[in-house]
Motif scaffolding. Structure first.
Motif, PDB file in Angstrom:
ATOM      1  N   SER A 140       0.763  -0.871  -0.079  1.00  0.00           N
ATOM      2  CA  SER A 140       0.122   0.160   0.270  1.00  0.00           C
ATOM      3  C   SER A 140       0.941   1.256  -0.047  1.00  0.00           C
ATOM      4  O   SER A 140       1.634   1.249   0.542  1.00  0.00           O
ATOM      5  CB  SER A 140      -0.947  -0.168   1.026  1.00  0.00           C
ATOM      6  OG  SER A 140      -1.588   1.415   1.329  1.00  0.00           O
ATOM      7  N   THR A 141       0.493   2.504  -0.464  1.00  0.00           N
ATOM      8  CA  THR A 141       1.017   3.690  -0.020  1.00  0.00           C
ATOM      9  C   THR A 141       1.574   3.768   1.295  1.00  0.00           C
ATOM     10  O   THR A 141       2.023   4.495   1.391  1.00  0.00           O
ATOM     11  CB  THR A 141       0.709   4.785  -0.556  1.00  0.00           C
ATOM     12  OG1 THR A 141      -1.114   4.465  -0.464  1.00  0.00           O
ATOM     13  CG2 THR A 141       0.100   5.090  -2.547  1.00  0.00           C
ATOM     14  N   ALA A 142       0.521   2.918   1.878  1.00  0.00           N
ATOM     15  CA  ALA A 142       0.320   3.950   3.435  1.00  0.00           C
ATOM     16  C   ALA A 142       1.948   2.830   4.401  1.00  0.00           C
ATOM     17  O   ALA A 142       2.361   2.707   5.449  1.00  0.00           O
ATOM     18  CB  ALA A 142      -0.253   2.885   4.250  1.00  0.00           C
ATOM     19  N   TYR A 147       0.652   7.677   7.830  1.00  0.00           N
ATOM     20  CA  TYR A 147      -0.271   8.997   8.265  1.00  0.00           C
ATOM     21  C   TYR A 147      -1.559   9.390   9.176  1.00  0.00           C
ATOM     22  O   TYR A 147      -0.828   7.999  10.017  1.00  0.00           O
ATOM     23  CB  TYR A 147      -1.138   8.872   6.733  1.00  0.00           C
ATOM     24  CG  TYR A 147      -1.947   7.869   6.508  1.00  0.00           C
ATOM     25  CD1 TYR A 147      -3.123   7.372   7.568  1.00  0.00           C
ATOM     26  CD2 TYR A 147      -1.571   6.922   5.884  1.00  0.00           C
ATOM     27  CE1 TYR A 147      -3.899   5.928   6.732  1.00  0.00           C
ATOM     28  CE2 TYR A 147      -2.445   6.086   4.971  1.00  0.00           C
ATOM     29  CZ  TYR A 147      -3.742   5.208   6.374  1.00  0.00           C
ATOM     30  OH  TYR A 147      -3.897   4.631   6.181  1.00  0.00           O
ATOM     31  N   TYR A 153      -1.890  -0.080  10.771  1.00  0.00           N
ATOM     32  CA  TYR A 153      -2.255  -0.005   9.493  1.00  0.00           C
ATOM     33  C   TYR A 153      -1.342  -0.180   8.347  1.00  0.00           C
ATOM     34  O   TYR A 153      -0.554  -0.707   8.167  1.00  0.00           O
ATOM     35  CB  TYR A 153      -2.882   0.390   9.170  1.00  0.00           C
ATOM     36  CG  TYR A 153      -3.781  -0.060   7.161  1.00  0.00           C
ATOM     37  CD1 TYR A 153      -3.858  -1.699   7.384  1.00  0.00           C
ATOM     38  CD2 TYR A 153      -3.661   0.849   6.576  1.00  0.00           C
ATOM     39  CE1 TYR A 153      -3.880  -1.819   5.419  1.00  0.00           C
ATOM     40  CE2 TYR A 153      -3.812  -0.129   5.225  1.00  0.00           C
ATOM     41  CZ  TYR A 153      -3.721  -0.770   4.823  1.00  0.00           C
ATOM     42  OH  TYR A 153      -3.591  -1.064   3.617  1.00  0.00           O
ATOM     43  N   GLY A 184      -3.039   3.121  -3.511  1.00  0.00           N
ATOM     44  CA  GLY A 184      -3.086   4.362  -3.979  1.00  0.00           C
ATOM     45  C   GLY A 184      -4.830   3.920  -3.068  1.00  0.00           C
ATOM     46  O   GLY A 184      -4.730   2.751  -2.994  1.00  0.00           O
ATOM     47  N   ALA A 185      -5.518   4.799  -2.562  1.00  0.00           N
ATOM     48  CA  ALA A 185      -7.066   4.510  -1.867  1.00  0.00           C
ATOM     49  C   ALA A 185      -7.467   4.334  -3.923  1.00  0.00           C
ATOM     50  O   ALA A 185      -8.163   4.797  -4.785  1.00  0.00           O
ATOM     51  CB  ALA A 185      -7.591   5.812  -2.006  1.00  0.00           C
ATOM     52  N   PHE A 190     -12.722  -2.246   1.152  1.00  0.00           N
ATOM     53  CA  PHE A 190     -11.622  -1.462   2.098  1.00  0.00           C
ATOM     54  C   PHE A 190     -12.560  -0.604   3.308  1.00  0.00           C
ATOM     55  O   PHE A 190     -11.946  -0.768   4.502  1.00  0.00           O
ATOM     56  CB  PHE A 190     -10.881  -1.387   1.173  1.00  0.00           C
ATOM     57  CG  PHE A 190      -9.948  -0.789   2.113  1.00  0.00           C
ATOM     58  CD1 PHE A 190      -8.824  -1.566   3.118  1.00  0.00           C
ATOM     59  CD2 PHE A 190      -9.366   0.585   2.726  1.00  0.00           C
ATOM     60  CE1 PHE A 190      -7.352  -1.114   3.935  1.00  0.00           C
ATOM     61  CE2 PHE A 190      -8.337   0.882   3.754  1.00  0.00           C
ATOM     62  CZ  PHE A 190      -7.403  -0.361   4.025  1.00  0.00           C
ATOM     63  N   ARG A 194     -12.520  -1.409   7.180  1.00  0.00           N
ATOM     64  CA  ARG A 194     -12.150  -0.117   8.004  1.00  0.00           C
ATOM     65  C   ARG A 194     -13.506   0.192   9.080  1.00  0.00           C
ATOM     66  O   ARG A 194     -12.670   0.139  10.326  1.00  0.00           O
ATOM     67  CB  ARG A 194     -11.166   0.644   7.437  1.00  0.00           C
ATOM     68  CG  ARG A 194     -10.277   1.778   7.785  1.00  0.00           C
ATOM     69  CD  ARG A 194      -9.953   2.703   7.400  1.00  0.00           C
ATOM     70  NE  ARG A 194      -8.233   2.441   8.512  1.00  0.00           N
ATOM     71  CZ  ARG A 194      -7.270   3.185   7.125  1.00  0.00           C
ATOM     72  NH1 ARG A 194      -7.333   3.776   6.695  1.00  0.00           N
ATOM     73  NH2 ARG A 194      -5.772   3.281   8.144  1.00  0.00           N
TER      74      ARG A 194
HETATM   75  C1  8X3 Z   1      -5.046   1.892   1.631  1.00  0.00           C
HETATM   76  C2  8X3 Z   1      -5.230   2.785   1.638  1.00  0.00           C
HETATM   77  O1  8X3 Z   1      -4.450   4.984   2.379  1.00  0.00           O
HETATM   78  O2  8X3 Z   1      -6.019   3.584   3.283  1.00  0.00           O
HETATM   79  O3  8X3 Z   1      -3.987   0.269   1.537  1.00  0.00           O
HETATM   80  O4  8X3 Z   1      -4.327   3.621   3.859  1.00  0.00           O
HETATM   81  S1  8X3 Z   1      -4.998   4.087   2.678  1.00  0.00           S
END
Ligand code: 8X3
Ligand code: NDP
Length: 251
Positions: A140-142, A147, A153, A184-185, A190, A194
């Motif tokens: 993931s970009t995560a 952030y 996560y 990314g998003a 998902f 979450r």
């Molecule tokens: C899912 C994208 O930006 O919610 O990995 O982390 S984000």
């Protein structure tokens, strides 16, 4: 003989789209997840519409014993797995460190990190024996920038990044490719997962811009998996046009 792909988390989102993409190209698919009804429905639909075989396997990637036993017991004709896509994963909650729920943390680490490692460890002997295979990890970009309120996560996806690099080094002698794809998003289930079923909160994540779609990730996964034998995409970060990285999203 058809190629074989094993995709974890194929009951929705990226994993399901990846199964449809590879099935359409004639690959036999092993699809896994916890929701048996969905997997069997998808398997029936894929087999009805493509000249391929599909093997649905129901297991929780957090369950080390079941993962290992199930994959060791694969019928011989399913053991020649060409591509493993470690996609099963989730975020639970978006809370600051001091407020976050410990069970959510455990589930994310156990699924996104340990689950990925268990599945890979169980599939690897089939690949090392043949000196052939491709492991594609969905990061993931995560996993590239942390952030706010993303704590566990983001940590789990940074771990996917690190594990992918480690696998790439250790598996060099076996001619096994390792690719990490970092989206990314993307509009899948998902955010519903979450935010624990809060549709309004989930929808708000994708308001005001065109996010990545599951089919985009399926196309990219297919591209990385079908390059010439000597070519390996190691690391690929992909966002929609409105996103620069984890921290900058223009709505
Ligand atoms: C899912 C994208 O930006 O919610 O990995 O982390 S984000
Ligand atoms: P979805 O919620 O749509 O799909 C997640 C899949 O993972 C489902 O098939 C689910 O199946 C499976 N899964 C979750 N937990 C487990 C478990 N313990 N054991 C087995 N399977 C499990 O989300 P996405 O398609 O978006 O997510 C796929 C991957 O992509 C995840 O790793 C996610 O972190 C990552 N990602 C998502 C992004 C996004 O914005 N959507 C961006 C970047 C990365 P079941 O519930 O049936 O078990």
């Amino acid at each position: 003989m058809n190629n074989i792909i094993l995709i974890t988390g194929a009951s929705s989102g990226f994993g399901k789209a990846i199964a449809y993409k590879f099935a359409a190209a004639g690959w036999n698919c092993i699809i896994t997840g916890r929701r048996a009804d969905r997997l069997h429905e998808i398997a029936a639909d894929l087999e009805k519409n493509n000249p391929i075989k599909v093997l649905p396997l129901v297991f929780d990637v957090q369950d080390r014993v079941t993962v290992t036993k199930t994959l060791q017991a694969l019928p011989q004709e399913w053991k020649n797995i060409d591509v493993l896509v470690n996609n099963a994963g989730l975020a639970l909650g978006r809370d600051s460190f001091e407020q976050a729920n410990l069970d959510d943390w455990d589930t994310m680490i156990d699924t996104n990190v340990k689950g990925l490692m268990y599945v890979t460890k169980a599939v690897l002997p089939f690949m090392t024996e043949r000196k052939k295979g491709h492991i594609i990890n969905i990061g993931s970009t995560a996993g590239k920038e942390v952030y706010k309120d993303g704590n566990a996560y983001c940590a789990s996806k940074h771990a996917v990044d690190a594990i992918s690099k480690a696998m790439r080094i250790d598996l060099l002698p076996y001619r096994i490719k390792v690719t990490a794809i970092h989206p990314g998003a993307a509009e899948t289930e998902f955010s519903i997962v979450r935010f624990k079923g809060d549709d309004a909160k989930a929808d708000a994540v994708y308001d005001g811009y065109k996010a990545l779609q599951a089919a985009d990730i399926a196309d990219i996964t297919y591209y990385t998996a079908t390059l010439p034998e000597h070519v390996c995409i190691n690391d690929l970060v992909v966002t929609c046009l409105s996103q620069a990285n984890s921290l900058y999203l223009h709505k």
